[in-house]
Design a protein around this motif. Structure first.
Motif, PDB file in Angstrom:
ATOM      1  N   ASN A  90       0.855  -1.181   0.000  1.00  0.00           N
ATOM      2  CA  ASN A  90       0.000   0.000   0.000  1.00  0.00           C
ATOM      3  C   ASN A  90       0.897   1.239   0.000  1.00  0.00           C
ATOM      4  O   ASN A  90       0.869   2.057   0.902  1.00  0.00           O
ATOM      5  CB  ASN A  90      -0.947  -0.016   1.200  1.00  0.00           C
ATOM      6  CG  ASN A  90      -2.021   1.040   1.121  1.00  0.00           C
ATOM      7  OD1 ASN A  90      -1.895   2.029   0.411  1.00  0.00           O
ATOM      8  ND2 ASN A  90      -3.080   0.842   1.871  1.00  0.00           N
ATOM      9  N   SER A 142      -2.343   2.101  -3.788  1.00  0.00           N
ATOM     10  CA  SER A 142      -2.792   1.421  -2.574  1.00  0.00           C
ATOM     11  C   SER A 142      -2.873  -0.093  -2.730  1.00  0.00           C
ATOM     12  O   SER A 142      -3.055  -0.809  -1.750  1.00  0.00           O
ATOM     13  CB  SER A 142      -4.153   1.968  -2.133  1.00  0.00           C
ATOM     14  OG  SER A 142      -5.132   1.692  -3.118  1.00  0.00           O
ATOM     15  N   PRO A 179      -7.864  -1.123  -1.400  1.00  0.00           N
ATOM     16  CA  PRO A 179      -6.444  -1.087  -1.058  1.00  0.00           C
ATOM     17  C   PRO A 179      -6.010  -2.292  -0.217  1.00  0.00           C
ATOM     18  O   PRO A 179      -6.832  -2.980   0.381  1.00  0.00           O
ATOM     19  CB  PRO A 179      -6.334   0.196  -0.227  1.00  0.00           C
ATOM     20  CG  PRO A 179      -7.668   0.323   0.421  1.00  0.00           C
ATOM     21  CD  PRO A 179      -8.656  -0.192  -0.592  1.00  0.00           C
TER      22      PRO A 179
END
Length: 189
Positions: free
Chosen positions: A4, A9, A42
């Motif tokens: 991330n 992400s 994410p």
């Protein structure tokens, strides 16, 4: 391995082989990066799993295996509907990983995620837990007593972690130990 990242992400980025100070992308030093595009959203958490790594999104999981150059890490999606809500919501135990998901508490031993909370316990917990702050869940494993401590924000919370449910792995029983906490650590003298 970093997950991330500021670039994306859903990105993973590993440093050079045996050199965590070298982040210069190059196939020769095995510093590479990639994205985990399966499952939406994410990356929420990642933990070592033996020699491998498990990577979580809120609704999916990936297992990363080191394969060497040029690919370096090979990621396979192991779940398309179960994942972890946040970085501190995953803990490594002798059963494998135990983690807080969007709809249950799960155990993962390397094959498939297994729900731990069922029926009345699961229904009560997810009514009591804040939907807005579910990602703030914090899990601690007490290996000596075989207890899993799950701290979370209550439904009426403004973001403060103020509740705790405890699971005893041996007896498979649940209990309450409400407390307001900032962090969860295991202290050993």
């Amino acid at each position: 391995i970093a997950f991330n990242t500021s670039t994306s992400s859903d990105e993973w980025y590993c440093s050079a082989y045996l050199n965590d100070n070298d982040w210069t992308l190059s196939a020769s030093n095995q510093c590479v990066k990639g994205r985990l595009v399966g499952g939406s959203g994410p990356i929420t958490a990642a933990r070592r799993f033996g020699d491998d790594v498990l990577v979580y999104k809120s609704g999916s999981m990936f297992k990363g295996v080191y394969v060497g150059s040029p690919e370096v890490w090979r990621f396979t999606q192991v779940s398309t509907d179960v994942g972890a809500v946040g970085q501190e919501a995953v803990v490594d135990t002798h059963l494998g990983h135990i983690f807080v998901g969007r709809d249950n508490i799960y155990s993962f031993d390397g094959t498939t995620p297994i729900p731990l909370a069922t029926g009345v316990t699961r229904d009560w917990l997810y009514r009591d837990m804040s939907v807005s702050y579910r990602d703030r869940a914090k899990v601690m494993w007490d290996r000596a007593r075989l207890r899993l401590w799950i701290y979370y924000c209550s439904a009426g919370s403004t973001g403060t972690v103020d509740r705790c449910i405890v699971y005893h792995v041996g007896t498979k029983k649940w209990g309450l130990a409400h407390a307001t906490v900032e962090a969860v650590v295991h202290y050993q003298t």
